[in-house]
Each structure stands twice: as structure tokens, then as C-alpha cells.
Design an enzyme around this catalytic site. Structure first.
Site, PDB file in Angstrom:
ATOM      1  N   ALA A 182      -9.269   5.101   5.326  1.00 16.62           N
ATOM      2  CA  ALA A 182      -9.114   6.279   6.187  1.00 16.62           C
ATOM      3  C   ALA A 182     -10.417   7.041   6.341  1.00 16.62           C
ATOM      4  O   ALA A 182     -11.115   7.327   5.372  1.00 16.62           O
ATOM      5  CB  ALA A 182      -8.040   7.226   5.679  1.00 16.62           C
ATOM      6  N   GLY A 183     -10.710   7.336   7.575  1.00 17.02           N
ATOM      7  CA  GLY A 183     -11.841   8.193   7.893  1.00 17.02           C
ATOM      8  C   GLY A 183     -13.094   7.453   8.305  1.00 17.02           C
ATOM      9  O   GLY A 183     -13.989   8.019   8.926  1.00 17.02           O
TER      10      GLY A 183
ATOM     11  N   ASN B 123      -9.265   0.901  10.665  1.00 10.82           N
ATOM     12  CA  ASN B 123      -8.302   0.602  11.709  1.00 10.82           C
ATOM     13  C   ASN B 123      -8.712   1.302  13.005  1.00 10.82           C
ATOM     14  O   ASN B 123      -9.208   0.678  13.936  1.00 10.82           O
ATOM     15  CB  ASN B 123      -6.906   1.061  11.257  1.00 10.82           C
ATOM     16  CG  ASN B 123      -5.817   0.671  12.242  1.00 10.82           C
ATOM     17  OD1 ASN B 123      -6.083   0.319  13.385  1.00 10.82           O
ATOM     18  ND2 ASN B 123      -4.579   0.715  11.813  1.00 10.82           N
ATOM     19  N   THR B 124      -8.593   2.633  13.015  1.00 13.83           N
ATOM     20  CA  THR B 124      -8.847   3.392  14.239  1.00 13.83           C
ATOM     21  C   THR B 124     -10.234   3.117  14.811  1.00 13.83           C
ATOM     22  O   THR B 124     -10.399   2.961  16.024  1.00 13.83           O
ATOM     23  CB  THR B 124      -8.709   4.904  13.951  1.00 13.83           C
ATOM     24  OG1 THR B 124      -7.484   5.100  13.252  1.00 13.83           O
ATOM     25  CG2 THR B 124      -8.697   5.699  15.238  1.00 13.83           C
TER      26      THR B 124
ATOM     27  N   GLY C 225      -7.734   8.784  10.645  1.00 14.65           N
ATOM     28  CA  GLY C 225      -7.972   8.710  12.084  1.00 14.65           C
ATOM     29  C   GLY C 225      -9.095   9.597  12.587  1.00 14.65           C
ATOM     30  O   GLY C 225      -9.394   9.619  13.779  1.00 14.65           O
TER      31      GLY C 225
ATOM     32  N   LYS D 200       0.869  -1.170   0.000  1.00 14.69           N
ATOM     33  CA  LYS D 200       0.000   0.000   0.000  1.00 14.69           C
ATOM     34  C   LYS D 200       0.908   1.223   0.000  1.00 14.69           C
ATOM     35  O   LYS D 200       1.671   1.442   0.939  1.00 14.69           O
ATOM     36  CB  LYS D 200      -0.889  -0.001   1.248  1.00 14.69           C
ATOM     37  CG  LYS D 200      -1.681   1.300   1.425  1.00 14.69           C
ATOM     38  CD  LYS D 200      -2.490   1.312   2.702  1.00 14.69           C
ATOM     39  CE  LYS D 200      -2.787   2.744   3.135  1.00 14.69           C
ATOM     40  NZ  LYS D 200      -3.395   2.813   4.464  1.00 14.69           N
TER      41      LYS D 200
END
Lengths: 384, 64, 256
Positions: free
Chosen positions: C183-184, C205-206, C157, C96
Site C-alpha cells: 500500500a502506498g 496494485n494501484t 491507493g 493476507k
């Protein structure tokens, strides 16, 4: 003596071959398109979508969509407004020659027809263009028959240079060229090229195009790509609806344009929809017949599939049809049209390719656009 | 030598695989770069490292 | 049997939930992968300073495709260097590409990302560039040889969801590679929406790592992503917004 038929899928000497997979994709796409499988439900779901995919385009061209013309028209009108506002471009075609070396069985210009052939001299071209420009028009479409010997690239280049004095937008509807020839005409001042494939069905194409360079299917279908590679700003697509299965041909022309747009996102795309008129006195409905209903369906499907594409409405259609489709799906309309050679400043020199159904002058078309609350535009773009 | 950004003293040239063993690394989960050149694992036994070298040893950690 | 596979490079996946492995304890990484039936997880590369410490690879079940990221790279050259090192560890050709030289907003640099993508694709990496969802840049990634496009939904994040929704839709419409929102994404419902729109997968992830019950949240994301995918395949029903005036006739003029 028996003539051996030329292989219509094989390039001839002098025809530039570019590396492109677009033709194969279009031919296969057309082959696989089965419009009979779609239902009312498919149409309603497609109409509710924000982006119309290739699959949705197939649905909109299907017989199932024919009964949703009004819904399609409303959605199309919104899209047209979104992308073009109130503006409707006006232009006129000028036939500078009608010599033709092709034998296309359906065409009035075909080389075996005993019609009056003519070619305008540079002085005559200038005179014609001056007269046209006095009506206020600033966009012109230069047409020739398809005969490279009679109407050479140099001759067309000179005509373009003359046109540059009077017009800000110059389009060409001429025989297909090689990339370097397109580049030459672009330098002369032309920016838009129209080439119509007539039918995308390769077998039917072979049957209809008996002689002449036009018989070579791949050279013609790759013309738009060569025009773009030659630096042209925009290219127009179309098929002569009614020659073969019109739904499949409409789909193929749309897919062709879509693939070109994917590969060359900067190219301006436009469409034109000539049709063969059904014979009036035949009672039974034939599935290939393109009545106004079917023509409108095709136009609406294109508008929804490619909301940003220009759509030209021909004088082959009657005034009442033309006035209603501008602002709804069409964005460009011709006016003050003569389809013989010349005919704007003096009596036309050569015979006509087809009959027109809307003989109105530039002023009349202008007024009728204004009356609809739309805005006629003469100069959509300035060449720098 | 410069090892993972820090100066350390290498008194004499050593074979890379031995150096890694001394430092406690499991060679199967790391990658090694000497003077900005990646050293393939198969070369660990043949590669000699010098006090003038710059060396990086990296491994995977959690990360998005 | 599931015939709806996600294909990246030439590899097939059943799961459309790509896990970012940051911010978890090592033990939890394993739990999350199992609970969410993850088949692909990202990893980052760092200097190995504590030689004896536990390695994350021991906590990732065999068979999981590892997707090393190039986080920390500030330009194309650094991204390429990190990718090469990652491949040398011996975990496959996936990478990635993430190039960020803006330490305040952590937004990806599309230009450098395209350059890195091109260099890595030439070295036979399976490249998945993380990018701001810009159509022209995405086309550059395609031409550079990317195997998938990973547009961000919102700043990394931030858990703000699909702020770039309209632009991601354009990518879905125009780009023929898998589009994977990265992301997001802050909630399962947002992951579901991304999938309904036609994204091919979601990376998170987050949102998982910061939940009160991490394992349960991982499961929730898995289910939401599957629901969204099914909805996309089923074809969303009609939401009539153009219909308001459609009763007025526009086609009366036709003469057949």
C-alpha cells in the site's frame, strides 16, 4: 581420593531450568564468529549505517576495525548524545560479604584463597549505606561473594530492604538465583541484576571454574532471563575480557544481550567490561591481551550495536580513561569505591576482590564530570 | 430463503449441487456458506437446502 | 541460477513483486502477470451474484500462488470467516489479513488484525497481516504466528510512497520475518528504495493499474524491485553523515 569433576553443562538439584534457546544460539554464534575475514571496506560501510546489525557488530569487534577507533568514537558519541543526552549516572558498589564457595582460578575471592572473609551485620549494612547516602548518591549496587549458605537470599533481601531507605535505585551483583528468588528480591526493592558469564567459551569455562555451583554454565547464562521472568527491570551482561579470546567473548555477551532484548523488549540492558590487565613487562604482543585500545574498541562496538544500552565503566580503569569514555560510550560511573567488605563508614572488614585504579571520591568524580560539560545524575529513575 | 443478501422463494427443499447448477454456478470456483457454516465441496451432493436457510455463494474477484 | 529466494511459510519465490489484482480488466491481469513475471497475486472474495460471468481464476496462469485477502472485514471474526471461505474455493493456505473499520482513511486495525492472525495461524493458514508499521503490533503478529509482515508505506491507493519509511526500517531491523511493503507505493523508484532498505518484497496494485501503459509499468516495477534487491545484497556504499567532525581526535587519551 580422586574427585570426579562435575559436568559443567548439567544443571544440579535445586537449579531451575527454564525453556529457552538463547544459550544454544549464543554458543553457536560465538563458535561461528570469525573476525579475521573482515576488511577495512566492511568497517567503513558499517560505520555509514543507521542501524547496526549483528553482522555489523561482528565487523566492529574485528581487528580490521581497530584502526578506525576515532571514527567509531565520533559515531558512538553522537549515539550516546542521542539516547542519553549529557547525563552520566553515578553509583557506588557495596560489598556486604565476600564468602565464596566457588573455585575460579582467576579470582581473588576464590574459596581456596586465604583471605579475610567477612559478612556485614544488618547494623553494619545500615551504617555503611547511611554513610554512602550522605555523599548524595542514590544508586547502589549490592555485592556478595557467591555463597548461598553464607549470604542467603533472605540476608540479601534484608540488605535490599535497608537499602530502600536510602537509595532510589538498587542493583544486585550476587550469585545466580531461581526465578522465585529474583521475584522475592524484586519485591524487597531491587530492580537490576548483573551476572557476568566471565567467558562464553564452554571449554574454557570448564577449565577456569573448578568447583562450586558457578561451574554450571547453563544455570549462569540463563540468569538474566530468570531475573526478567522474576520481574527485574533490567539486567547487565559482561565477560571478563582476556580470560579467553576477548573478541569472541565480547561478541557473545553482546549477542546474549541482543537475544534477551529481542525476547523481552521491555527489559533494560546494560554492559560492564572488566578486563584482565596484560602483564606490563612482556614485550611481544599477545592476541588475547586487552589493552586500553582494545577495551575502548569493545565499548564503542557495544554502543553502536545497542545505542540504548547502559554502559558502566569500572574503577578497575584509571581516572584518565574513565573521564574520557563517559559521554562517548559509557553512561554510568562508580565513585567513592571500596572493593573490600564494607569500608565506607569504618575500616573494611574483609579483603578485596581486585585492586582499583580510580580511588577518587564521589565529589571528585562529580566535579570531573561537570568539568567536561556533562551532567552527573544521582537518580535516574523512581520506583513506583 | 436468504440468498446472497436477497430474499428468494424456495418452493421445496433441494440438493445444493442441483441448486447451484440451476443458478448457473461452476462449483469449482466458488465457496458456499449455509447459515454461517461453510459447506465443503464434497458435501454439495448430500446437502439439502431449505427455504428457511441463509446462504452465501462467493468467488474471487480482482483486489489488492 | 538464482539462489536468492523469498521464503514465505515454506514456499520459495523467485519474484519479489506481489501483484494486487484489483482495478484491472481480466485480460490485463494476465498480461501484467506475464510481463512482470509475477509469482504471487492477491485476490478478493465477493458474493458471486452473476453466476455465468467470467472468473478471474481463468486469467491467472497456473503456478501463481494466490493470496486471498480479507478485504471487507471490519473485525477479526469477519476476517476469519472470509479466509475460511477463500480456502474452501481451493487455492491454498495463504491469506493476507486485512481488517479495516475506518472507511474514511482505510487504515488497518492492528489489534483486530493480530487477533485474526492468531486464529488463522492456528488453523494452519499461512498468514500475512497487512498493518500499520508499529513495532509492538508487529511483535504481536509474530507471536500470533504470522508468516510475513505487510506494513503500509502510505495510505492505500495514495501512491505517496514510503511515508512510513523510518518505521518500516525499524521493523526490518527488529523482526525476523519477511517485511513486505504493501500500500502506498506509487512509483518504481519507491519500490526500489523499499528493497534497498531491506524489505523482502513489495506489493503494488494501484500504481500499476492507473498507469497509461499498464503492461510497461508492470515491467518497470519488476525491474525496480530487482534493482533494489541487488543493491541491498551488494551492501550500499558509504554515505558519510557523521564524518563532519571526525578529524578531531577522540582517542588520544589511550595508554597501552
Amino acid at each position: 581420593m580422586q574427585l570426579r569433576a562435575t559436568n559443567h553443562m548439567q544443571y544440579q538439584d535445586g537449579m531451575e531450568k527454564i525453556s529457552s534457546d538463547i544459550m544454544d544460539k549464543v554458543i553457536n554464534g560465538r563458535k561461528e564468529y570469525d573476525y579475521s575475514i573482515y576488511t577495512k571496506k566492511d568497517v567503513l560501510n558499517t560505520l555509514a549505517k543507521e542501524f547496526i546489525s549483528v553482522e555489523d557488530f561482528k565487523i566492529l569487534l574485528s581487528p580490521a576495525a581497530e584502526s578506525f577507533l576515532n571514527d567509531m568514537a565520533h559515531k558512538a558519541k553522537l549515539e550516546t548524545m542521542k539516547h542519553f543526552g549529557n547525563s552520566v549516572c553515578m553509583f557506588t558498589p557495596l560489598y556486604i560479604a565476600n564468602y565464596c564457595e566457588n573455585y575460579c582460578v582467576y579470582c581473588g575471592f576464590n574459596c581456596s584463597n586465604k583471605i579475610n572473609r567477612a559478612k556485614l551485620s544488618y547494623d553494619e549494612i545500615e551504617k555503611e549505606m547511611k554513610t554512602i547516602s550522605e555523599t548524595g548518591l542514590r544508586e547502589i549496587l549490592i555485592l556478595t561473594g557467591e555463597a548461598k549458605k553464607a549470604s542467603s537470599v533472605e540476608y540479601i533481601g534484608e540488605a535490599v530492604k535497608i537499602a530502600k531507605k536510602y537509595f532510589s535505585t538498587i542493583g544486585l551483583e550476587i550469585y545466580p538465583l531461581n526465578t522465585d528468588e529474583y521475584a522475592f528480591l524484586q519485591k524487597c526493592g531491587a530492580d537490576f541484576v548483573s551476572v557476568y558469564q566471565e567467558t562464553y567459551n564452554t571449554d574454557k569455562y570448564e577449565e577456569l571454574h573448578l568447583r562450586g555451583p558457578k561451574r554450571i554454565y547453563p544455570y549462569r547464562i540463563n540468569a538474566q532471563e530468570r531475573a526478567i521472568l522474576g520481574g527485574m527491570r533490567g539486567v547487565a551482561f559482561g565477560s571478563l575480557l582476556g580470560l579467553d579470546d576477548f573478541r569472541k567473548d565480547a561478541f557473545a555477551a553482546g549477542l546474549h544481550a541482543y537475544l534477551i532484548q529481542q525476547k523481552y523488549p521491555h527489559a533494560e540492558i546494560s554492559f560492564s567490561f572488566p578486563r584482565l590487565r596484560p602483564f606490563i613487562n612482556i614485550k611481544e604482543k599477545r592476541p588475547n591481551d586487552v589493552h586500553e585500545t582494545q577495551l575502548l574498541q569493545v565499548m564503542l562496538a557495544y554502543r553502536l550495536f545497542m545505542p540504548f544500552a547502559g554502559i558502566t565503566i569500572s574503577t578497575r580503569e584509571r581516572a584518565g580513561f574513565r573521564d574520557n569514555v563517559i559521554g562517548m560510550c559509557a553512561t554510568k560511573i562508580s565513585a567513592g569505591v571500596s572493593v573490600g567488605v564494607g569500608g565506607h563508614s569504618e575500616k573494611e572488614k574483609g579483603d578485596e576482590q581486585f585492586e582499583i585504579s580510580d580511588p577518587r571520591s564521589v565529589k571528585e568524580v562529580f566535579d570531573s564530570i561537570t568539568e567536561k560539560g556533562l551532567q552527573p545524575v544521582f537518580t535516574d529513575y523512581v520506583r513506583v | 430463503m436468504k440468498f446472497n443478501g436477497k430474499e428468494i422463494l424456495l418452493e421445496k427443499d433441494v440438493i445444493l449441487s442441483e441448486f447451484l447448477k440451476t443458478m448457473g454456478y461452476d462449483a469449482s470456483v466458488i465457496a458456499v456458506e449455509i447459515n454461517y457454516e461453510i459447506i465443503p465441496k464434497a458435501e454439495y451432493d448430500k446437502t439439502l437446502i431449505h427455504n428457511s436457510d441463509t446462504m452465501e455463494v462467493v468467488n474471487f474477484v480482482g483486489g489488492g | 541460477m538464482n539462489t536468492d529466494k523469498l521464503i514465505i511459510g515454506k514456499k520459495e519465490f523467485n519474484s519479489r513483486f506481489i501483484l494486487g489484482s484489483g482495478k484491472f480488466s481480466l485480460e490485463m491481469t494476465k498480461t501484467v502477470i506475464e510481463n512482470a513475471e509475477i509469482e504471487m497475486a492477491t485476490l478478493a472474495l465477493r458474493r458471486a451474484n452473476n453466476a455465468g460471468s467470467e472468473n478471474i481464476l481463468n486469467y491467472i496462469p497456473k503456478g501463481i500462488t494466490l493470496l486471498p485477502n480479507t478485504s471487507g472485514a471490519r473485525n477479526a471474526q469477519e476476517a476469519v470467516r472470509i479466509a475460511r471461505l477463500a480456502r474452501e474455493i481451493g487455492c491454498g493456505d495463504f491469506v493476507k489479513v486485512e481488517v479495516i473499520h475506518d472507511s474514511k482513511y482505510l487504515l488497518p486495525d492492528n489489534y483486530e488484525t493480530a487477533k485474526a492472525t492468531e486464529m488463522l495461524a492456528k488453523e494452519n493458514f499461512i498468514v500475512m497481516p497487512y498493518m500499520y508499521p508499529d513495532l509492538n503490533a508487529a511483535r504481536d503478529m509474530v507471536n500470533a504466528g504470522a508468516a510475513a509482515i505487510m506494513p503500509l508505506g502510505a495510505p492505500i491507493g495514495s501512491n505517496k510512497g514510503l511515508l512510513t519509511k523510518d518505521f518500516i526500517k525499524i521493523l526490518i531491523d527488529e523482526i525476523s520475518l519477511p517485511i513486505i511493503v504493501d500500500a502506498g507505493i506509487g512509483r518504481p523508484s519507491q519500490a526500489c528504495e523499499a528493497m534497498e532498505m531491506g524489505c523482502s518484497a513489495v506489493m503494488a496494485n494501484t500504481a500499476v493499474a492507473t498507469a497509461k501503459n499498464v503492461a510497461l509499468m508492470a515491467r518497470a516495477f519488476k525491474l525496480a524491485i530487482e534493482a533494489g534487491r541487488s543493491a541491498y545484497l551488494a551492501g550500499l556504499g558509504r554515505v558519510l553523515d557523521y564524518k563532519a567532525e571526525a578529524s578531531s581526535p577522540l582517542t588520544d587519551f589511550l595508554q597501552d
